[in-house]
Design a protein around this motif. Sequence first.
Motif, PDB file in Angstrom:
ATOM      1  N   LEU A 161      -6.452  53.753  19.032  1.00  0.00           N
ATOM      2  CA  LEU A 161      -5.263  53.124  19.611  1.00  0.00           C
ATOM      3  C   LEU A 161      -4.830  53.894  20.859  1.00  0.00           C
ATOM      4  O   LEU A 161      -4.561  55.094  20.795  1.00  0.00           O
ATOM      5  CB  LEU A 161      -4.123  53.093  18.597  1.00  0.00           C
ATOM      6  CG  LEU A 161      -2.857  52.374  19.063  1.00  0.00           C
ATOM      7  CD1 LEU A 161      -3.136  50.907  19.355  1.00  0.00           C
ATOM      8  CD2 LEU A 161      -1.753  52.502  18.018  1.00  0.00           C
ATOM      9  N   VAL A 162      -4.789  53.182  21.977  1.00  0.00           N
ATOM     10  CA  VAL A 162      -4.451  53.784  23.270  1.00  0.00           C
ATOM     11  C   VAL A 162      -3.105  53.231  23.736  1.00  0.00           C
ATOM     12  O   VAL A 162      -2.820  52.040  23.590  1.00  0.00           O
ATOM     13  CB  VAL A 162      -5.539  53.482  24.318  1.00  0.00           C
ATOM     14  CG1 VAL A 162      -5.203  54.118  25.661  1.00  0.00           C
ATOM     15  CG2 VAL A 162      -6.898  53.979  23.822  1.00  0.00           C
ATOM     16  N   GLN A 163      -2.298  54.092  24.318  1.00  0.00           N
ATOM     17  CA  GLN A 163      -0.982  53.672  24.796  1.00  0.00           C
ATOM     18  C   GLN A 163      -1.118  52.928  26.122  1.00  0.00           C
ATOM     19  O   GLN A 163      -1.275  53.540  27.181  1.00  0.00           O
ATOM     20  CB  GLN A 163      -0.086  54.897  24.971  1.00  0.00           C
ATOM     21  CG  GLN A 163       0.134  55.662  23.682  1.00  0.00           C
ATOM     22  CD  GLN A 163       1.066  56.839  23.871  1.00  0.00           C
ATOM     23  OE1 GLN A 163       2.286  56.718  23.756  1.00  0.00           O
ATOM     24  NE2 GLN A 163       0.493  57.990  24.148  1.00  0.00           N
ATOM     25  N   THR A 164      -1.069  51.610  26.048  1.00  0.00           N
ATOM     26  CA  THR A 164      -1.148  50.760  27.221  1.00  0.00           C
ATOM     27  C   THR A 164      -0.123  49.637  27.056  1.00  0.00           C
ATOM     28  O   THR A 164       0.419  49.435  25.969  1.00  0.00           O
ATOM     29  CB  THR A 164      -2.548  50.133  27.370  1.00  0.00           C
ATOM     30  OG1 THR A 164      -2.760  49.210  26.288  1.00  0.00           O
ATOM     31  CG2 THR A 164      -3.637  51.198  27.366  1.00  0.00           C
ATOM     32  N   PRO A 165       0.131  48.873  28.119  1.00  0.00           N
ATOM     33  CA  PRO A 165       1.035  47.730  27.970  1.00  0.00           C
ATOM     34  C   PRO A 165       0.591  46.757  26.885  1.00  0.00           C
ATOM     35  O   PRO A 165       1.424  46.143  26.217  1.00  0.00           O
ATOM     36  CB  PRO A 165       0.985  47.084  29.365  1.00  0.00           C
ATOM     37  CG  PRO A 165       0.721  48.231  30.287  1.00  0.00           C
ATOM     38  CD  PRO A 165      -0.231  49.116  29.536  1.00  0.00           C
ATOM     39  N   MET A 166      -0.715  46.639  26.664  1.00  0.00           N
ATOM     40  CA  MET A 166      -1.236  45.697  25.670  1.00  0.00           C
ATOM     41  C   MET A 166      -0.882  46.111  24.238  1.00  0.00           C
ATOM     42  O   MET A 166      -0.745  45.278  23.350  1.00  0.00           O
ATOM     43  CB  MET A 166      -2.757  45.564  25.821  1.00  0.00           C
ATOM     44  CG  MET A 166      -3.365  44.464  24.985  1.00  0.00           C
ATOM     45  SD  MET A 166      -5.074  44.103  25.442  1.00  0.00           S
ATOM     46  CE  MET A 166      -5.876  45.655  25.070  1.00  0.00           C
ATOM     47  N   ALA A 203       5.969  50.858  20.717  1.00  0.00           N
ATOM     48  CA  ALA A 203       7.404  50.828  21.003  1.00  0.00           C
ATOM     49  C   ALA A 203       8.242  51.074  19.759  1.00  0.00           C
ATOM     50  O   ALA A 203       9.403  51.487  19.846  1.00  0.00           O
ATOM     51  CB  ALA A 203       7.792  49.500  21.639  1.00  0.00           C
ATOM     52  N   SER A 204       7.673  50.823  18.597  1.00  0.00           N
ATOM     53  CA  SER A 204       8.381  51.042  17.344  1.00  0.00           C
ATOM     54  C   SER A 204       8.097  52.457  16.836  1.00  0.00           C
ATOM     55  O   SER A 204       6.938  52.848  16.677  1.00  0.00           O
ATOM     56  CB  SER A 204       7.929  50.021  16.295  1.00  0.00           C
ATOM     57  OG  SER A 204       8.297  50.424  14.995  1.00  0.00           O
ATOM     58  N   SER A 252       0.684  55.246  13.218  1.00  0.00           N
ATOM     59  CA  SER A 252      -0.567  55.207  13.977  1.00  0.00           C
ATOM     60  C   SER A 252      -1.014  56.608  14.374  1.00  0.00           C
ATOM     61  O   SER A 252      -2.206  56.928  14.343  1.00  0.00           O
ATOM     62  CB  SER A 252      -0.395  54.343  15.228  1.00  0.00           C
ATOM     63  OG  SER A 252      -0.123  53.001  14.877  1.00  0.00           O
ATOM     64  N   GLU A 253      -0.068  57.445  14.752  1.00  0.00           N
ATOM     65  CA  GLU A 253      -0.406  58.827  15.094  1.00  0.00           C
ATOM     66  C   GLU A 253      -0.996  59.560  13.895  1.00  0.00           C
ATOM     67  O   GLU A 253      -1.980  60.301  14.009  1.00  0.00           O
ATOM     68  CB  GLU A 253       0.830  59.555  15.601  1.00  0.00           C
ATOM     69  CG  GLU A 253       1.293  59.102  16.969  1.00  0.00           C
ATOM     70  CD  GLU A 253       2.619  59.711  17.371  1.00  0.00           C
ATOM     71  OE1 GLU A 253       2.938  59.686  18.580  1.00  0.00           O
ATOM     72  OE2 GLU A 253       3.355  60.203  16.487  1.00  0.00           O
ATOM     73  N   GLU A 254      -0.408  59.344  12.734  1.00  0.00           N
ATOM     74  CA  GLU A 254      -0.892  59.996  11.523  1.00  0.00           C
ATOM     75  C   GLU A 254      -2.261  59.469  11.097  1.00  0.00           C
ATOM     76  O   GLU A 254      -3.023  60.181  10.434  1.00  0.00           O
ATOM     77  CB  GLU A 254       0.126  59.814  10.398  1.00  0.00           C
ATOM     78  CG  GLU A 254       1.432  60.567  10.644  1.00  0.00           C
ATOM     79  CD  GLU A 254       2.447  60.342   9.542  1.00  0.00           C
ATOM     80  OE1 GLU A 254       2.202  59.453   8.692  1.00  0.00           O
ATOM     81  OE2 GLU A 254       3.471  61.044   9.536  1.00  0.00           O
ATOM     82  N   LEU A 255      -2.556  58.239  11.463  1.00  0.00           N
ATOM     83  CA  LEU A 255      -3.854  57.657  11.131  1.00  0.00           C
ATOM     84  C   LEU A 255      -4.994  58.349  11.876  1.00  0.00           C
ATOM     85  O   LEU A 255      -6.101  58.477  11.353  1.00  0.00           O
ATOM     86  CB  LEU A 255      -3.846  56.157  11.475  1.00  0.00           C
ATOM     87  CG  LEU A 255      -5.107  55.349  11.155  1.00  0.00           C
ATOM     88  CD1 LEU A 255      -5.330  55.292   9.647  1.00  0.00           C
ATOM     89  CD2 LEU A 255      -4.982  53.938  11.732  1.00  0.00           C
ATOM     90  N   HIS A 256      -4.721  58.805  13.081  1.00  0.00           N
ATOM     91  CA  HIS A 256      -5.731  59.480  13.891  1.00  0.00           C
ATOM     92  C   HIS A 256      -5.768  60.967  13.528  1.00  0.00           C
ATOM     93  O   HIS A 256      -4.740  61.648  13.597  1.00  0.00           O
ATOM     94  CB  HIS A 256      -5.420  59.313  15.387  1.00  0.00           C
ATOM     95  CG  HIS A 256      -5.547  57.894  15.862  1.00  0.00           C
ATOM     96  ND1 HIS A 256      -4.617  56.929  15.562  1.00  0.00           N
ATOM     97  CD2 HIS A 256      -6.503  57.287  16.610  1.00  0.00           C
ATOM     98  CE1 HIS A 256      -4.991  55.773  16.106  1.00  0.00           C
ATOM     99  NE2 HIS A 256      -6.131  55.960  16.749  1.00  0.00           N
ATOM    100  N   LEU A 294      -1.891  59.480  19.731  1.00  0.00           N
ATOM    101  CA  LEU A 294      -2.528  58.279  20.243  1.00  0.00           C
ATOM    102  C   LEU A 294      -3.295  58.614  21.514  1.00  0.00           C
ATOM    103  O   LEU A 294      -3.065  59.630  22.155  1.00  0.00           O
ATOM    104  CB  LEU A 294      -1.484  57.202  20.525  1.00  0.00           C
ATOM    105  CG  LEU A 294      -0.610  56.784  19.344  1.00  0.00           C
ATOM    106  CD1 LEU A 294       0.316  55.645  19.744  1.00  0.00           C
ATOM    107  CD2 LEU A 294      -1.460  56.378  18.146  1.00  0.00           C
ATOM    108  N   GLY A 295      -4.199  57.738  21.869  1.00  0.00           N
ATOM    109  CA  GLY A 295      -4.967  57.945  23.080  1.00  0.00           C
ATOM    110  C   GLY A 295      -4.167  57.610  24.326  1.00  0.00           C
ATOM    111  O   GLY A 295      -3.209  56.828  24.286  1.00  0.00           O
ATOM    112  N   GLU A 296      -4.559  58.206  25.420  1.00  0.00           N
ATOM    113  CA  GLU A 296      -4.007  57.885  26.744  1.00  0.00           C
ATOM    114  C   GLU A 296      -5.099  57.182  27.549  1.00  0.00           C
ATOM    115  O   GLU A 296      -6.292  57.418  27.317  1.00  0.00           O
ATOM    116  CB  GLU A 296      -3.574  59.159  27.478  1.00  0.00           C
ATOM    117  CG  GLU A 296      -2.477  59.947  26.787  1.00  0.00           C
ATOM    118  CD  GLU A 296      -1.122  59.265  26.891  1.00  0.00           C
ATOM    119  OE1 GLU A 296      -0.992  58.302  27.685  1.00  0.00           O
ATOM    120  OE2 GLU A 296      -0.205  59.678  26.159  1.00  0.00           O
ATOM    121  N   PRO A 297      -4.721  56.319  28.490  1.00  0.00           N
ATOM    122  CA  PRO A 297      -5.737  55.649  29.304  1.00  0.00           C
ATOM    123  C   PRO A 297      -6.728  56.624  29.936  1.00  0.00           C
ATOM    124  O   PRO A 297      -7.920  56.321  30.053  1.00  0.00           O
ATOM    125  CB  PRO A 297      -4.905  54.924  30.365  1.00  0.00           C
ATOM    126  CG  PRO A 297      -3.622  54.623  29.670  1.00  0.00           C
ATOM    127  CD  PRO A 297      -3.362  55.819  28.796  1.00  0.00           C
TER     128      PRO A 297
END
Length: 253
Positions: free
Chosen positions: A181-186, A192-193, A200-204, A209-212
Amino acid sequence: MAERDANPVYVVLGATGGIGSELSRRLAKGGARLVLGARDGERLRSLAAELDALCVGLDATKPEEVDRVFARAVEEFGRIDGAVNCVGSFMLKPAHLTKDDEWAETMSLNLGTAFGTVKAAANHMPEGGSVVLLSSVAARVGLANHEAVAAAKAGVIGLAISAATTYLPRGLRINAVAPGLVQTPMTRKITASETSRTASEELHPMGRLGEPGDIAAAISWLLAPEAGWITGQVFGVDGGLSTLHPMPRRAAR
């Protein structure tokens, strides 16, 4: 060969997205000549002006329009050294709630555009080069409510491996990058939640989370001559999600 390596020509489809724009900026900074394609004309023109790049508006779900971008690149620069498909979508729904048109759109945006990219590269890169497609960690790990996108991204992996074999004699290298999971507008609906973001962070396994830029760095490397002995591979850039099953962080301390 020195001139070819010094100023490579790259086609980037989906250039205005979170990963596509970061990749384009990274490649331009390295001196590449870029041909950028995207559906959002205003954002595309703005990015192209920023990077002094050639831009071509397109609907990447239409193979003839993808082919037109590649043809324009050859017309302008005489060759293409690499191509990347960053077009995609992100839909989280279980199979029984996924509508037929949502399924079709997911397959078209993710797998269909990847196929069109490979086809155009085969037609317009006779001297070989590098093609990078975007898959997903969801194609390699069972994640709830990812059925449609997981199927499409798994298809991208199969496409990359088969095409790498087919076009090996032409010197065309084809690889895939499979992000977490990457932090993008998509992905903003999730990030945002605070609750879903934390989950999601704990899942990785790496706890973030990933960055572009994480994904762009991997793609840039696969495009470069230094990766010239790599083809038919799938690179997980996912914070360890696809392969690691670490101890709970508290216990690990």
